[in-house]
Design an enzyme around this catalytic site. Structure first.
Site, PDB file in Angstrom:
ATOM      1  N   THR A  48       0.828  -1.209   0.000  1.00 14.75           N
ATOM      2  CA  THR A  48       0.000   0.000   0.000  1.00 14.75           C
ATOM      3  C   THR A  48       0.859   1.253   0.000  1.00 14.75           C
ATOM      4  O   THR A  48       0.439   2.295  -0.500  1.00 14.75           O
ATOM      5  CB  THR A  48      -0.933   0.000   1.226  1.00 14.75           C
ATOM      6  OG1 THR A  48      -1.675  -1.228   1.241  1.00 14.75           O
ATOM      7  CG2 THR A  48      -1.903   1.166   1.192  1.00 14.75           C
ATOM      8  N   TYR A 135       6.069 -13.190   2.579  1.00 14.17           N
ATOM      9  CA  TYR A 135       4.803 -12.943   1.888  1.00 14.17           C
ATOM     10  C   TYR A 135       4.606 -14.014   0.816  1.00 14.17           C
ATOM     11  O   TYR A 135       5.367 -14.090  -0.147  1.00 14.17           O
ATOM     12  CB  TYR A 135       4.828 -11.557   1.257  1.00 14.17           C
ATOM     13  CG  TYR A 135       3.477 -10.903   1.091  1.00 14.17           C
ATOM     14  CD1 TYR A 135       2.292 -11.611   1.174  1.00 14.17           C
ATOM     15  CD2 TYR A 135       3.385  -9.530   0.844  1.00 14.17           C
ATOM     16  CE1 TYR A 135       1.056 -11.001   1.020  1.00 14.17           C
ATOM     17  CE2 TYR A 135       2.162  -8.900   0.684  1.00 14.17           C
ATOM     18  CZ  TYR A 135       1.006  -9.639   0.774  1.00 14.17           C
ATOM     19  OH  TYR A 135      -0.207  -9.025   0.607  1.00 14.17           O
ATOM     20  N   LYS A 160       2.671 -14.456   5.615  1.00 18.14           N
ATOM     21  CA  LYS A 160       1.479 -13.704   5.226  1.00 18.14           C
ATOM     22  C   LYS A 160       1.022 -14.215   3.874  1.00 18.14           C
ATOM     23  O   LYS A 160       1.821 -14.320   2.940  1.00 18.14           O
ATOM     24  CB  LYS A 160       1.824 -12.213   5.151  1.00 18.14           C
ATOM     25  CG  LYS A 160       0.675 -11.313   4.748  1.00 18.14           C
ATOM     26  CD  LYS A 160       1.130  -9.857   4.689  1.00 18.14           C
ATOM     27  CE  LYS A 160      -0.012  -8.951   4.274  1.00 18.14           C
ATOM     28  NZ  LYS A 160       0.425  -7.545   4.122  1.00 18.14           N
TER      29      LYS A 160
END
Length: 309
Positions: A48, A135, A160
């Site tokens: 983000t 990730y 994640k």
């Protein structure tokens, strides 16, 4: 070493001026406002935050600004990833500027065998002593076996997921729990994770990132608290009025998972500026729809609060 996250995880945007430079003053305001709302952690300069578009000097300044603003109230994790050389460079910059840990994003472009992904993770993790969350998404996809090997790396503390493959993730969670003798963290990292978190919780993934928290922390926290307390009616109402419409809008244009969040931050009074290419900002029609979605979500929250009185 193992971080303790309690609550919604805040992924700030990176404010840019119209000239395209990082606005550190606005970043500090953005992070301060978010931390005051009460997240469980701050993940700075990640997806983000347009990690893909940052160069090392400004990355270090962004991390330092976030760390100074948070002032130890919650953990601050920073993004690292891309080529092996870039990932190590950003990892050491995160350490030098006070980050508490790293979110290791996928390697750049290339497809790789499981052994290569393990070695990539091992080398980046060895660049600092910071705890690392890996990730699982895009080209960096772990199998049960490779997840076990990565979880055994001393500084790797969590995984994640951004694949949405619940069958595979459930097997990874079980495999790591059965074969790794340390506390290990599991996160839902899908965009607008609130829409899938009930399913992720059912397979043993209790933590999730919230892009919504960056621009509407009241809605993100209300959803989180409703989920934790078993208030299914509010979970369903917020999903129907806010989160599902947001996902439908997000999916109309590639990159809106970032640029809609930045637009939402601006709507809330902090002019975060444009996204950097190749992302684009939302159209005027989409901004109008985003405003209507936020308004609808807050109407649901207002009704719920009134009924609780």
């Amino acid at each position: 070493m193992n971080p303790k996250f309690d609550g919604v995880l805040f992924f700030p945007v990176t404010p840019f001026t119209e000239a395209g430079t990082v606005d550190l003053d606005l970043l500090a305001q953005h992070v301060a406002k978010g931390v005051d709302a009460g997240p469980g952690g701050v993940f700075i300069a990640c997806g983000t935050g347009e990690f893909h578009a940052l160069e090392p000097k400004e990355f270090g300044e962004i991390v330092r600004t976030a760390v100074e603003t948070v002032a130890g109230r919650v953990p601050v994790y920073a993004g690292a990833g891309g080529s092996i050389a870039q990932a190590k460079l950003f990892a050491t910059a995160a350490k030098a500027n006070g980050a508490d840990g790293l979110l290791l994003l996928p390697p750049y472009l290339v497809e790789m065998p499981a052994a290569g992904l393990i070695e990539y993770t091992r080398e980046v993790a060895a660049a600092t002593d910071l705890p690392v969350i890996v990730y699982n998404r895009n080209n960096a996809r772990y199998t049960e076996a490779s997840a076990i090997e990565v979880a055994k790396i001393p500084t790797v503390v969590g995984i994640k997921d951004g694949t949405g493959d619940l069958d595979q993730v459930a097997r990874i969670v079980r495999a790591v729990k059965d074969n790794v003798e340390k506390d290990f963290l599991f996160f839902n990292g899908l965009p607008t994770a609130e829409t899938t978190q009930q399913a992720y919780r059912a397979i043993g993934v209790p933590l999730y990132s919230s892009a919504t928290f960056a621009f509407a922390p009241d809605l993100a926290l209300a959803f989180y608290n409703a989920l934790e307390s078993g208030n299914d009616a509010l979970v369903d109402a917020l999903s129907a009025a806010f989160f599902h419409p947001l996902v439908r809008l997000r999916d109309t244009v590639p990159g809106y998972a970032v640029s809609l969040v930045k637009a939402g931050v601006a709507m809330e009074g902090l002019p975060a500026g444009p996204v950097r290419p190749p992302l684009i900002m939302p159209s005027s029609a989409d901004l109008t729809e985003l405003h209507a979605i936020i308004t609808a979500g807050r109407a649901v929250l207002s009704d719920a609060l009134a009924q609780a009185r």
